[in-house]
Design an enzyme around this catalytic site. Structure first.
Site, PDB file in Angstrom:
ATOM      1  N   GLU A  52      -0.347  -9.520  -1.426  1.00  0.00           N
ATOM      2  CA  GLU A  52      -1.775  -9.887  -1.429  1.00  0.00           C
ATOM      3  C   GLU A  52      -2.322  -9.966  -2.857  1.00  0.00           C
ATOM      4  OE1 GLU A  52      -2.630  -6.769   1.449  1.00  0.00           O
ATOM      5  OE2 GLU A  52      -3.468  -8.285   2.796  1.00  0.00           O
ATOM      6  N   GLU A  76       3.174  -5.262   7.260  1.00  0.00           N
ATOM      7  CA  GLU A  76       2.249  -4.247   7.791  1.00  0.00           C
ATOM      8  C   GLU A  76       2.427  -3.984   9.280  1.00  0.00           C
ATOM      9  OE1 GLU A  76       1.431  -6.665   5.693  1.00  0.00           O
ATOM     10  OE2 GLU A  76       0.076  -5.931   4.134  1.00  0.00           O
ATOM     11  N   ALA A 116       0.845  -1.191   0.000  1.00  0.00           N
ATOM     12  CA  ALA A 116       0.000   0.000   0.000  1.00  0.00           C
ATOM     13  C   ALA A 116       0.884   1.247   0.000  1.00  0.00           C
ATOM     14  CB  ALA A 116      -0.875  -0.001   1.242  1.00  0.00           C
ATOM     15  N   GLY A 151       0.357  -5.241   0.318  1.00  0.00           N
ATOM     16  CA  GLY A 151      -0.658  -5.322  -0.738  1.00  0.00           C
ATOM     17  C   GLY A 151      -0.127  -5.973  -2.006  1.00  0.00           C
TER      18      GLY A 151
END
Ligand code: COA
Length: 255
Positions: free
Chosen positions: A109, A129, A63, A106
């Protein structure tokens, strides 16, 4: 320059993350463009399989932290980040992640949302994270634990550590380990093989794997059984079996 580029190579759709100066950090515009790119590939009838890549240096370093830094819970909820991942997570066509370099947060992911992951030894998978005070929020803990089990996933997510491409391959997260710099070529070869398969059978396999994975065995077997039976009414089933008996290559039409 667009942050996400799309092109088609015959039946193969290519989605390339293209924000190299920020290691493909996932900003909102980038997420919007990824969602749009996936939708475009799903709508294109000539595309049978899609490769998503960040090029040969980096997949995506997670992210965009500039986006998250100032947000509180309510603002994050209002952003509804999940909407951008829906098209990828529910894509009916096979998705291949071609990973070199960092696939963190992310980025990891996104790879986990795909059906197949091809990587080289430069790949670095991780869920960092916690190191910035949060946790994976786009399926990282849930998909990773299903792919790798509790012990490796807990270690990764709780330490912010990384798995190299080789280690991820040993553990079964990576479907195919390519020579360094050859990730995209290896992904293309795999995609080519899948593209030559009958699309209805491929879609049924994808549904069976995705929808069956979290069902009790009996329910999963029932789901598989229904998908199996439905394929017997397809033209591609008739063609595939006939071609075998006639000792020729099948020509699948998707019907
Ligand atoms: N969000 C925003 N910007 C990011 C980013 C992210 N997740 N990851 C990298 N970048 C930016 C850096 O700020 C830097 O920009 P700048 O040149 O304008 O300063 C550029 O990308 C290059 O990154 P840099 O940190 O200089 O590269 P590096 O090779 O030294 O380190 C990483 C690479 C991946 C280890 C490091 O960038 C990193 O830890 N990124 C954050 C990973 C993360 O925590 N992701 C999960 C977020 S929830």
């Amino acid at each position: 320059m667009e942050m996400v580029m799309t092109e088609t190579e015959g039946a193969i759709g290519m989605i390339t993350l293209n924000r190299p100066d920020k290691l493909n950090a996932l900003s909102v515009p980038m997420r919007e463009q990824i969602a749009a790119a996936v939708r475009q590939m799903m709508a294109d009838e000539s595309v049978r399989v899609v490769i998503i890549t960040g090029g040969d240096k980096v997949f995506a370093a997670g992210a965009d932290l500039n986006l998250l830094a100032e947000k509180n819970s309510r603002e994050m909820a209002d952003l509804n980040m999940g909407q951008y991942w829906e098209p990828l997570a529910r894509a009916p066509k096979p998705m291949i992640a071609a990973v070199s370099g960092y696939a963190l947060g992310g980025g990891c992911e996104v790879a986990l949302m795909c059906d197949i992951i091809v990587a080289d030894s430069t790949a670095r998978f991780g869920l960092p994270e916690a190191g910035v005070g949060i946790m994976p929020g786009a399926g990282g803990t849930q998909r990773m634990v299903r792919a790798l089990g509790k012990y490796v996933t807990s270690q990764l997510a709780m330490t912010g550590g990384q798995l190299s491409g080789d280690r991820a391959y040993q553990l079964g997260l990576v479907s195919e380990l390519a020579e360094d710099g050859q990730t995209l070529d290896a992904a293309r070869k795999l995609a080519g093989k899948i593209a030559r398969m009958p699309p209805r059978a491929i879609a049924a396999i994808k549904r069976s794997l995705a929808d069956g994975a979290d069902l009790p065995l009996n329910a999963g077997l029932a789901l598989e059984g229904r998908e199996f039976l439905l394929l017997f009414d397809t033209e591609d089933k008739a063609e595939g079996m006939q071609a075998f008996l006639e000792k020729r290559k099948p020509e699948f039409t998707g019907r």
